[in-house]
Design a protein around this motif. Structure first.
Motif, mmCIF file in Angstrom:
data_model
loop_
_atom_site.group_PDB
_atom_site.id
_atom_site.type_symbol
_atom_site.label_atom_id
_atom_site.label_comp_id
_atom_site.label_asym_id
_atom_site.label_seq_id
_atom_site.Cartn_x
_atom_site.Cartn_y
_atom_site.Cartn_z
ATOM 1 N N VAL A 18 -36.741 20.854 22.292
ATOM 2 C CA VAL A 18 -36.167 19.635 21.714
ATOM 3 C C VAL A 18 -37.235 18.566 21.571
ATOM 4 O O VAL A 18 -37.222 17.782 20.628
ATOM 5 C CB VAL A 18 -34.969 19.153 22.571
ATOM 6 C CG1 VAL A 18 -34.626 17.710 22.313
ATOM 7 C CG2 VAL A 18 -33.749 20.015 22.285
ATOM 8 N N GLY A 19 -38.171 18.551 22.507
ATOM 9 C CA GLY A 19 -39.243 17.564 22.462
ATOM 10 C C GLY A 19 -40.141 17.685 21.239
ATOM 11 O O GLY A 19 -40.847 16.741 20.892
ATOM 12 N N LYS A 20 -40.083 18.816 20.566
ATOM 13 C CA LYS A 20 -40.894 19.035 19.364
ATOM 14 C C LYS A 20 -40.183 18.604 18.085
ATOM 15 O O LYS A 20 -40.775 18.630 17.003
ATOM 16 C CB LYS A 20 -41.251 20.519 19.255
ATOM 17 C CG LYS A 20 -42.068 21.035 20.421
ATOM 18 C CD LYS A 20 -42.240 22.532 20.344
ATOM 19 C CE LYS A 20 -42.936 23.070 21.576
ATOM 20 N NZ LYS A 20 -42.983 24.539 21.584
ATOM 21 N N LEU A 21 -38.908 18.216 18.194
ATOM 22 C CA LEU A 21 -38.105 17.894 17.015
ATOM 23 C C LEU A 21 -37.970 16.390 16.837
ATOM 24 O O LEU A 21 -38.021 15.631 17.798
ATOM 25 C CB LEU A 21 -36.706 18.519 17.154
ATOM 26 C CG LEU A 21 -36.660 20.025 17.384
ATOM 27 C CD1 LEU A 21 -35.218 20.484 17.564
ATOM 28 C CD2 LEU A 21 -37.325 20.767 16.244
ATOM 29 N N LYS A 22 -37.749 15.996 15.582
ATOM 30 C CA LYS A 22 -37.480 14.592 15.286
ATOM 31 C C LYS A 22 -35.993 14.350 15.497
ATOM 32 O O LYS A 22 -35.155 14.876 14.754
ATOM 33 C CB LYS A 22 -37.855 14.261 13.843
ATOM 34 C CG LYS A 22 -39.322 14.261 13.546
ATOM 35 C CD LYS A 22 -39.566 13.875 12.105
ATOM 36 C CE LYS A 22 -41.018 13.969 11.758
ATOM 37 N NZ LYS A 22 -41.247 13.678 10.327
#
Length: 98
Positions: A79-83
């Motif tokens: 999730v940390g990689k998504l906007k």
């Protein structure tokens, strides 16, 4: 006393499909945890890029165990990689004596 987590995730449209894959990967193993009472994501009827999270755990200890599971740690990483933006709240599911 049950512990309830509720949240709203607003996902950038370009990351919607990736977000769906990430939540699919975390849902089944979370539901299989001994302390999990309910665990689900739902989509908003008004906004296709808004998702709601609902979790219910038998107690705080079960929730703390969930926080340490490999599938949740992977979820947080992915999730940390998504906007996206999110708002998460935690409360008890104890009925008030009114």
């Amino acid at each position: 006393m049950f512990v309830v987590i509720s949240g709203t995730w607003d996902v950038d449209p370009s990351h919607r499909e990736d977000f769906l894959k990430v939540i699919e990967a975390v849902t089944a193993p979370s539901r299989a945890e001994e302390g999990c009472v309910k665990y689900w994501f739902s989509a908003s009827l008004e906004d296709p890029n808004r998702f709601h999270l609902y979790e219910c755990w038998k107690d705080q200890a079960a929730l703390e165990e969930h926080f340490q599971t490999p599938h949740l740690l992977k979820f947080r990483e992915d999730v940390g990689k998504l906007k996206l933006t999110r708002e998460i709240t935690r409360h008890s599911a104890e009925e008030l004596d009114l």
